[in-house]
Design a protein around this motif. Sequence first.
Motif, PDB file in Angstrom:
ATOM      1  N   THR A 117      42.931  59.002  53.802  1.00  0.00           N
ATOM      2  CA  THR A 117      41.506  59.591  54.078  1.00  0.00           C
ATOM      3  C   THR A 117      40.560  58.518  54.600  1.00  0.00           C
ATOM      4  OG1 THR A 117      41.026  59.082  51.619  1.00  0.00           O
ATOM      5  CG2 THR A 117      42.075  61.324  52.358  1.00  0.00           C
ATOM      6  N   GLY A 118      40.610  57.469  54.384  1.00  0.00           N
ATOM      7  CA  GLY A 118      39.633  56.374  54.554  1.00  0.00           C
ATOM      8  C   GLY A 118      38.485  56.345  53.536  1.00  0.00           C
ATOM      9  N   ALA A 119      38.868  57.081  52.404  1.00  0.00           N
ATOM     10  CA  ALA A 119      37.897  57.211  51.122  1.00  0.00           C
ATOM     11  C   ALA A 119      37.885  55.562  50.529  1.00  0.00           C
ATOM     12  CB  ALA A 119      38.214  58.024  50.240  1.00  0.00           C
ATOM     13  N   ALA A 120      36.519  55.355  49.882  1.00  0.00           N
ATOM     14  CA  ALA A 120      36.306  54.280  49.368  1.00  0.00           C
ATOM     15  C   ALA A 120      35.459  54.230  47.896  1.00  0.00           C
ATOM     16  CB  ALA A 120      35.495  53.140  50.278  1.00  0.00           C
ATOM     17  N   GLU A 121      35.842  55.440  47.488  1.00  0.00           N
ATOM     18  CA  GLU A 121      34.989  55.728  46.143  1.00  0.00           C
ATOM     19  C   GLU A 121      35.324  54.680  44.782  1.00  0.00           C
ATOM     20  OE1 GLU A 121      37.016  57.918  47.786  1.00  0.00           O
ATOM     21  OE2 GLU A 121      35.561  59.224  48.611  1.00  0.00           O
ATOM     22  N   ASN A 122      36.483  54.404  44.772  1.00  0.00           N
ATOM     23  CA  ASN A 122      37.062  53.662  43.653  1.00  0.00           C
ATOM     24  C   ASN A 122      36.067  52.359  43.578  1.00  0.00           C
ATOM     25  OD1 ASN A 122      38.662  55.511  42.808  1.00  0.00           O
ATOM     26  ND2 ASN A 122      40.471  54.472  44.053  1.00  0.00           N
ATOM     27  N   VAL A 123      35.609  51.800  42.345  1.00  0.00           N
ATOM     28  CA  VAL A 123      34.804  50.629  42.121  1.00  0.00           C
ATOM     29  C   VAL A 123      35.481  50.096  41.129  1.00  0.00           C
ATOM     30  CG1 VAL A 123      32.496  49.806  41.447  1.00  0.00           C
ATOM     31  CG2 VAL A 123      32.606  51.588  42.856  1.00  0.00           C
ATOM     32  N   THR A 124      36.012  48.758  41.299  1.00  0.00           N
ATOM     33  CA  THR A 124      36.498  47.919  40.407  1.00  0.00           C
ATOM     34  C   THR A 124      35.733  46.541  40.086  1.00  0.00           C
ATOM     35  OG1 THR A 124      37.823  46.919  42.039  1.00  0.00           O
ATOM     36  CG2 THR A 124      38.866  49.015  41.008  1.00  0.00           C
ATOM     37  N   LEU A 125      36.044  45.778  38.846  1.00  0.00           N
ATOM     38  CA  LEU A 125      35.687  44.338  38.568  1.00  0.00           C
ATOM     39  C   LEU A 125      36.385  43.631  39.435  1.00  0.00           C
ATOM     40  CD1 LEU A 125      33.710  43.083  36.636  1.00  0.00           C
ATOM     41  CD2 LEU A 125      35.418  42.669  35.246  1.00  0.00           C
ATOM     42  N   TYR A 126      35.526  42.593  40.485  1.00  0.00           N
ATOM     43  CA  TYR A 126      36.285  41.941  41.089  1.00  0.00           C
ATOM     44  C   TYR A 126      36.109  40.313  40.481  1.00  0.00           C
ATOM     45  CZ  TYR A 126      37.610  39.883  45.880  1.00  0.00           C
ATOM     46  OH  TYR A 126      38.343  39.452  46.862  1.00  0.00           O
ATOM     47  N   TYR A 127      34.906  39.775  40.242  1.00  0.00           N
ATOM     48  CA  TYR A 127      34.864  38.752  39.404  1.00  0.00           C
ATOM     49  C   TYR A 127      34.109  39.126  37.928  1.00  0.00           C
ATOM     50  CZ  TYR A 127      35.107  36.646  44.392  1.00  0.00           C
ATOM     51  OH  TYR A 127      35.652  36.143  45.306  1.00  0.00           O
ATOM     52  N   ALA A 128      34.673  38.075  37.038  1.00  0.00           N
ATOM     53  CA  ALA A 128      34.014  37.937  35.892  1.00  0.00           C
ATOM     54  C   ALA A 128      34.447  36.524  35.285  1.00  0.00           C
ATOM     55  CB  ALA A 128      34.361  39.220  34.989  1.00  0.00           C
ATOM     56  N   TRP A 129      33.594  35.425  35.424  1.00  0.00           N
ATOM     57  CA  TRP A 129      34.112  34.241  34.918  1.00  0.00           C
ATOM     58  C   TRP A 129      32.750  33.603  34.367  1.00  0.00           C
ATOM     59  CZ3 TRP A 129      31.514  30.333  37.868  1.00  0.00           C
ATOM     60  CH2 TRP A 129      31.340  30.877  38.663  1.00  0.00           C
ATOM     61  N   VAL A 130      33.102  32.522  33.616  1.00  0.00           N
ATOM     62  CA  VAL A 130      31.892  31.556  33.127  1.00  0.00           C
ATOM     63  C   VAL A 130      32.560  30.099  33.387  1.00  0.00           C
ATOM     64  CG1 VAL A 130      32.863  31.961  30.642  1.00  0.00           C
ATOM     65  CG2 VAL A 130      30.319  30.923  31.211  1.00  0.00           C
ATOM     66  N   SER A 131      31.834  29.067  33.282  1.00  0.00           N
ATOM     67  CA  SER A 131      32.257  27.635  33.604  1.00  0.00           C
ATOM     68  C   SER A 131      31.177  26.924  33.140  1.00  0.00           C
ATOM     69  CB  SER A 131      32.652  27.465  35.067  1.00  0.00           C
ATOM     70  OG  SER A 131      31.379  27.349  35.969  1.00  0.00           O
ATOM     71  N   ARG A 132      31.848  25.672  32.630  1.00  0.00           N
ATOM     72  CA  ARG A 132      31.101  24.474  32.176  1.00  0.00           C
ATOM     73  C   ARG A 132      31.213  23.308  33.241  1.00  0.00           C
ATOM     74  NH1 ARG A 132      28.387  20.560  30.330  1.00  0.00           N
ATOM     75  NH2 ARG A 132      27.629  20.343  28.336  1.00  0.00           N
ATOM     76  N   VAL A 133      30.159  22.702  33.694  1.00  0.00           N
ATOM     77  CA  VAL A 133      30.177  21.784  34.461  1.00  0.00           C
ATOM     78  C   VAL A 133      29.710  20.336  33.731  1.00  0.00           C
ATOM     79  CG1 VAL A 133      29.170  20.530  36.741  1.00  0.00           C
ATOM     80  CG2 VAL A 133      29.554  23.087  36.585  1.00  0.00           C
ATOM     81  N   PHE A 134      30.566  19.461  33.794  1.00  0.00           N
ATOM     82  CA  PHE A 134      30.280  17.990  33.224  1.00  0.00           C
ATOM     83  C   PHE A 134      30.117  17.055  34.412  1.00  0.00           C
ATOM     84  CE2 PHE A 134      33.228  20.581  30.626  1.00  0.00           C
ATOM     85  CZ  PHE A 134      32.484  20.353  29.430  1.00  0.00           C
TER      86      PHE A 134
END
Length: 408
Positions: A117-134
């Motif tokens: 159908t070419g439908a694009a209704e589904n929404v998903t989590l693509y990124y979810a991260w946390v980081s620490r820079v030293f």
Amino acid sequence: MNRSLSLTLHRLAAATPVLGTLALLVAAAPFSYAASIKDDNVSVGVKANLQMRANLINSANDANGNTYDPNRATSGQSEFARFMVRRARFGLAIKSGDEWRGAITLRAGENAARTTTGAAENVTLYYAWVSRVFKIGGLDTELKLGLDKVYNGESSISSSTYMFPTDRQTAIINEFRGIGAAYKVTGSFFNVGADIQNNSTATKPVEASNGRPDDQNGYRYSARAEFSPGKDLWIAKKQESFWGKEGTGVILGCDWSRDDSALSGTYAATNTTTWGPDALIHWNYLSLLADVKWVNAVATSRTSAAAPNSVTRGRTWNIQAGWAIPVNTYAIEPALRYTKIDNNRANTSENTVYGNGENGNSGKQYDIGLNFYWRGHDVKTQVAFTSWKAEAGQGDAKIVRVQQQLNF
């Protein structure tokens, strides 16, 4: 502590206590500027990427020369124009001082080209991260945890800066997102990093009566190193196209990944190793990228009833170049790309069809593109003609893609 919020938009800052105002202002803002919320400790930037596409002509044949639909991967003729939401992403980039970073991104539409159908209704989590820079000895070292792409060539270049509407096949081969941990060291002219993530097996298959109940999934390992011949040639923000911006740079890289012990069906566990070098060159109006990927997939039997072990070796290489011509504040870029795809090197006469992906199966593919940069990669229009021919047989495809991008 001052906890007031500031909204930066159009490069102007104005204080507001109402967070709901942000959504209204972002909706009305030009796409060449980002919006952010800031207080004394934390800043939150709003990011969005929209790609709307039309596939035109859609002419293809299967392995026997019969009419084939490359939008649905089935026999029969596709309509002349096929519309889709190629990519729709909305997210937040979070920073706390110079030490803590994070990202949350939602996506929709990226598989629309592969649906009936070419439908694009589904929404998903693509990124979810946390980081620490030293900061250690003049180097930035980053430890990251969460959902992200593996650290390889595909993830080191933003998809919003691609030279063609479609992904490089060499990038798709190694594309992977999962939950895990990553570590990266960045210097003035090099990056080195590695990840460990859950592997590609979503669920564990049911064991056969003669199977081994102690079978378990492995992990996804990856590593990448990239450097420049000199500090002055280092490219801080890698892009497939530099759309006519002045400057020079060279990045040489190599990445490696292993999808270890991915269980499937009842009988098989597959280990897939992918690796290859790449080179990215920016010389004023010229943007050039070349890369190659080798794939080695080994499927091992888990029961006596299983088929014999199998090994599949593939290799795909790509070279592409664009020459951007500045016109006032805009740029026009003709581009060329050649891709040689070989999913099974042991079979020198693979008789396949195009499929319905960004690129075809084993064979040769030529892409001719023309890009219009209205505001760099933030607002650009891309037109590309793809011609694919199977390694053997009569399989072929010819597709014209027109894509509009808004990115901020």
